[in-house]
Design a protein around this motif. Structure first.
Motif, PDB file in Angstrom:
ATOM      1  N   ARG A 493      70.340 -57.413  87.566  1.00  0.00           N
ATOM      2  CA  ARG A 493      70.843 -58.775  87.737  1.00  0.00           C
ATOM      3  C   ARG A 493      69.803 -59.739  88.294  1.00  0.00           C
ATOM      4  O   ARG A 493      69.739 -60.891  87.859  1.00  0.00           O
ATOM      5  CB  ARG A 493      72.082 -58.764  88.645  1.00  0.00           C
ATOM      6  N   TYR A 494      68.980 -59.309  89.254  1.00  0.00           N
ATOM      7  CA  TYR A 494      68.070 -60.297  89.847  1.00  0.00           C
ATOM      8  C   TYR A 494      66.944 -60.698  88.897  1.00  0.00           C
ATOM      9  O   TYR A 494      66.340 -61.752  89.045  1.00  0.00           O
ATOM     10  CB  TYR A 494      67.512 -59.847  91.195  1.00  0.00           C
ATOM     11  N   CYS A 495      66.622 -59.857  87.907  1.00  0.00           N
ATOM     12  CA  CYS A 495      65.546 -60.198  86.967  1.00  0.00           C
ATOM     13  C   CYS A 495      66.015 -61.282  86.003  1.00  0.00           C
ATOM     14  O   CYS A 495      67.019 -61.108  85.313  1.00  0.00           O
ATOM     15  CB  CYS A 495      65.110 -58.961  86.191  1.00  0.00           C
ATOM     16  N   PRO A 496      65.314 -62.413  85.908  1.00  0.00           N
ATOM     17  CA  PRO A 496      65.747 -63.504  85.030  1.00  0.00           C
ATOM     18  C   PRO A 496      65.337 -63.313  83.573  1.00  0.00           C
ATOM     19  O   PRO A 496      65.504 -64.224  82.763  1.00  0.00           O
ATOM     20  CB  PRO A 496      65.043 -64.726  85.635  1.00  0.00           C
ATOM     21  N   ALA A 497      64.806 -62.116  83.242  1.00  0.00           N
ATOM     22  CA  ALA A 497      64.344 -61.879  81.870  1.00  0.00           C
ATOM     23  C   ALA A 497      64.924 -60.613  81.262  1.00  0.00           C
ATOM     24  O   ALA A 497      64.530 -60.227  80.161  1.00  0.00           O
ATOM     25  CB  ALA A 497      62.817 -61.816  81.844  1.00  0.00           C
ATOM     26  N   GLY A 498      65.836 -59.924  81.943  1.00  0.00           N
ATOM     27  CA  GLY A 498      66.454 -58.736  81.380  1.00  0.00           C
ATOM     28  C   GLY A 498      65.500 -57.572  81.219  1.00  0.00           C
ATOM     29  O   GLY A 498      65.666 -56.758  80.295  1.00  0.00           O
ATOM     30  N   VAL A 499      64.530 -57.453  82.108  1.00  0.00           N
ATOM     31  CA  VAL A 499      63.561 -56.359  82.015  1.00  0.00           C
ATOM     32  C   VAL A 499      64.195 -55.012  82.348  1.00  0.00           C
ATOM     33  O   VAL A 499      63.882 -53.987  81.736  1.00  0.00           O
ATOM     34  CB  VAL A 499      62.356 -56.632  82.948  1.00  0.00           C
ATOM     35  N   TYR A 500      65.122 -55.000  83.299  1.00  0.00           N
ATOM     36  CA  TYR A 500      65.653 -53.745  83.836  1.00  0.00           C
ATOM     37  C   TYR A 500      67.081 -53.499  83.365  1.00  0.00           C
ATOM     38  O   TYR A 500      67.927 -54.398  83.395  1.00  0.00           O
ATOM     39  CB  TYR A 500      65.600 -53.764  85.367  1.00  0.00           C
ATOM     40  N   GLU A 501      67.342 -52.257  82.957  1.00  0.00           N
ATOM     41  CA  GLU A 501      68.671 -51.868  82.503  1.00  0.00           C
ATOM     42  C   GLU A 501      69.018 -50.481  83.039  1.00  0.00           C
ATOM     43  O   GLU A 501      68.133 -49.619  83.175  1.00  0.00           O
ATOM     44  CB  GLU A 501      68.740 -51.795  80.981  1.00  0.00           C
ATOM     45  N   TYR A 502      70.283 -50.281  83.333  1.00  0.00           N
ATOM     46  CA  TYR A 502      70.814 -48.948  83.609  1.00  0.00           C
ATOM     47  C   TYR A 502      71.679 -48.555  82.414  1.00  0.00           C
ATOM     48  O   TYR A 502      72.707 -49.167  82.152  1.00  0.00           O
ATOM     49  CB  TYR A 502      71.639 -48.942  84.897  1.00  0.00           C
ATOM     50  N   LEU A 503      71.246 -47.538  81.667  1.00  0.00           N
ATOM     51  CA  LEU A 503      71.937 -47.111  80.456  1.00  0.00           C
ATOM     52  C   LEU A 503      72.524 -45.724  80.651  1.00  0.00           C
ATOM     53  O   LEU A 503      72.079 -44.952  81.512  1.00  0.00           O
ATOM     54  CB  LEU A 503      70.960 -47.093  79.272  1.00  0.00           C
ATOM     55  N   ASP A 504      73.509 -45.411  79.850  1.00  0.00           N
ATOM     56  CA  ASP A 504      74.106 -44.073  79.911  1.00  0.00           C
ATOM     57  C   ASP A 504      73.038 -43.028  79.607  1.00  0.00           C
ATOM     58  O   ASP A 504      72.315 -43.119  78.606  1.00  0.00           O
ATOM     59  CB  ASP A 504      75.248 -43.944  78.903  1.00  0.00           C
ATOM     60  N   GLY A 505      72.952 -42.019  80.483  1.00  0.00           N
ATOM     61  CA  GLY A 505      71.990 -40.941  80.301  1.00  0.00           C
ATOM     62  C   GLY A 505      72.641 -39.694  79.730  1.00  0.00           C
ATOM     63  O   GLY A 505      73.826 -39.688  79.383  1.00  0.00           O
ATOM     64  N   ASP A 506      71.867 -38.632  79.668  1.00  0.00           N
ATOM     65  CA  ASP A 506      72.378 -37.365  79.134  1.00  0.00           C
ATOM     66  C   ASP A 506      73.347 -36.691  80.095  1.00  0.00           C
ATOM     67  O   ASP A 506      74.237 -35.955  79.676  1.00  0.00           O
ATOM     68  CB  ASP A 506      71.217 -36.417  78.824  1.00  0.00           C
ATOM     69  N   GLY A 507      73.175 -36.936  81.394  1.00  0.00           N
ATOM     70  CA  GLY A 507      74.034 -36.320  82.391  1.00  0.00           C
ATOM     71  C   GLY A 507      74.905 -37.356  83.072  1.00  0.00           C
ATOM     72  O   GLY A 507      75.142 -38.448  82.543  1.00  0.00           O
TER      73      GLY A 507
END
Length: 550
Positions: A493-507
């Motif tokens: 959220r704090y990044c104004p360019a969408g650099v960081y994401e939390y995506l569904d992982g294998d576990g």
């Protein structure tokens, strides 16, 4: 010194950063002694490509360099003709009378400018004087002398693979050595950060504080345009969630420069600064201006806000810090470009004198003293308590107490508060997510407000994808175990360019993804990540945003 074998080139003065501070230093050096060899290294693809500022310019720094800047054709032509302040509620705007404001808050005599264009003009004047300017040259390393002083930088390294190994097209770059090295990287620069830590330049000083400034340029209906009109807002939509405020500047050619600054010492990890900005544009005061217009550009950058008590010592063995590498923004005025230029001019005066006396590689203490006691220090000292008052007591108390303090210092040359301290870093200010509820933001309408990645396309950002990521995690597991589980992953959220994401992982745990190609070099991640787990460094030269008129 790096183990890589590189050629070296010797100059009298090496300057990192073609911003207002670095270019002012270069110009002043050649004005004093035309025979000095001066080089300016700029990581952007061209001068101005990485420059983003509001901006209403106090011309005092420019006048110090060029008293006849008007006759010389400086792109500083739109004088401020009207200056208004508003306290916003969700659907209302209450004007704040100008007579309540201390004189320093007046914009009389100031100009609405594109600092990118101002820097391009300064670069032209520098080259006329014989300064060598090399854009697309990111400075990735410091070079140390035999006595531990800074004697140069490594610039122009290209062609590493994503794993950091040299590709067949690898270029090791060059070492550029100087009798003195001046660092003008802007807020939270990677070399300045190393220098401040190595030489303990912040010992005995307060922690630096920052804001995130987000800006768009719009072309609007000529019937709504009022060239020279300046508006500043406080209050909604940030409310009690964060400090900050908005700005609307009517520039030339029916353009609006508008944006929102969010102080990065907010506690709620669910706060989404970019969406606060988009929400702010829907206030009737702003939305009515934008209807029928079109967005032209977008950008964001960190702004130093610690002020006088947070300035590190600006002189180090072999050189000096300039501009926002020191942190010279006057927060209530939302101005730092004039101080950046004055700092560059002052550094040049002392460096030229040192070289003329046969010195090199030492600590230029006189520059640090002038920065704190001269015009820059005087400008910042008057407002030194505004930011800590806001951080401690919120908007309304800071308006009353901060305004009272500025009036006392203006009229009586003293403060009842003394010098207040900043209590914690912006990363430490973030509190665990368990104490807050997620914030539901309205979906952007695609007309006045826009999705984050849609806006990033308007930054003309480009990074060579095969190079190593310039955003480094100290510990990848910390991104999950601490930043995600305890703080709900604020990087998303704090990044104004969408650099960081939390995506569904294998576990059961998510996967933390860094899309460094989107990075617009604001450096918020290096400042706000609760664990301090992310370090921003320079990518290869020329990469990043390509701002035009910002």
């Amino acid at each position: 010194m790096s183990a890589v074998s590189r050629e070296s080139v010797q100059y009298d003065v090496v300057i990192v950063g073609a911003g207002p501070a670095g270019l002012s230093a270069a110009i002043r050096l050649k004005q004093i002694d035309p025979d000095l060899s001066v080089v300016v290294l700029e990581k952007g693809s061209e001068v101005g490509a990485h420059i983003l500022s509001g901006a209403v310019l106090d011309p005092s720094g420019l006048s110090k360099l060029f008293p006849d800047w008007k006759e010389k054709g400086a792109p500083v032509t739109t004088a401020v003709v009207d200056d208004r302040f508003y306290m916003l509620g969700k659907d209302r705007a209450a004007p704040i009378p100008n007579w309540l404001m201390p004189p320093l808050m007046s914009n009389h005599g100031n100009y609405i400018v594109s600092m990118g264009n101002v820097c391009r003009w300064l670069a032209g004047r520098a080259e006329d004087l014989g300064v060598e300017i090399f854009p697309g040259m990111a400075c990735s390393e410091l070079v140390y002398g035999d006595k531990g002083e800074i004697k140069g930088v490594v610039a122009g390294e290209f062609g590493k693979r994503s794993d950091g190994t040299p590709s067949p097209h690898y270029e090791p770059g060059m070492e550029l050595h100087g009798k003195y090295v001046l660092i003008g990287e802007g807020a939270r620069g990677s070399l300045a950060k190393q220098i401040i830590a190595k030489y303990g330049l912040s010992q005995g000083r307060q922690v630096q504080k920052f804001g995130l400034g987000m800006k768009e340029i719009w072309e609007i209906d000529p019937a709504k345009h009022r060239q020279g009109h300046v508006v500043h807002t406080m209050g909604w939509p940030l409310g009690g969630n964060a400090g900050g405020g908005g700005f609307v500047y009517h520039a030339e050619n029916n353009q609006l420069f508008l944006g929102l600054v969010v102080h990065l010492d907010y506690a709620n990890p669910y706060l989404f600064p970019y969406m606060e900005f988009q929400n702010w544009k829907h206030h009737p005061l702003i939305a009515d201006l934008l209807k029928g217009g079109k967005r032209v550009s977008y950008g964001a950058r960190a702004i130093s806000e610690g002020g006088y008590q947070s300035m590190p010592r600006a002189a180090f063995p072999g050189g000096a810090l300039l501009g926002c590498s020191v942190g010279l923004v006057n927060v209530p005025r939302i101005k730092g470009n004039h101080n950046a230029m004055l700092s560059g001019t002052a550094a040049a005066d002392h460096v030229a004198a040192a070289i003329a006396s046969g010195r090199s590689g030492d600590v230029i203490e006189d520059y640090d003293h002038e920065l704190r006691s001269g015009p820059v220090g005087q400008d910042l000292r008057l407002v030194r308590n505004v930011k800590p008052l806001w951080s401690r007591f919120g908007l309304w108390a800071s308006l009353a107490l901060g305004g009272f303090d500025m009036w006392c210092q203006t009229l009586f040359k003293g403060s009842l508060f003394g010098t207040l301290k900043h209590r914690r870093s912006d990363a430490e200010a973030t509190r665990p997510a368990s104490g807050f509820s997620p914030i539901a933001y309205p979906k952007p309408d695609g007309v006045i407000s826009f999705e984050r990645l849609t806006n990033v396309a308007f930054t003309a950002t480009n990074h060579e994808e095969s190079q190593p990521a310039h955003l480094h995690l100290a510990d990848p597991q910390t991104a999950i175990d601490l930043d995600y589980r305890q703080f709900a992953g604020p990087a998303a959220r704090y990044c104004p360019a969408g650099v960081y994401e939390y995506l569904d992982g294998d576990g059961p745990a998510p996967k933390f993804v860094i899309n460094f190609q989107n990075c617009i070099h604001c450096k918020t991640c290096d400042i706000k990540e609760p664990s301090g787990n992310i370090t921003w460094t320079v990518p290869q030269g020329g990469d990043g945003p390509n701002y035009g008129n910002m």
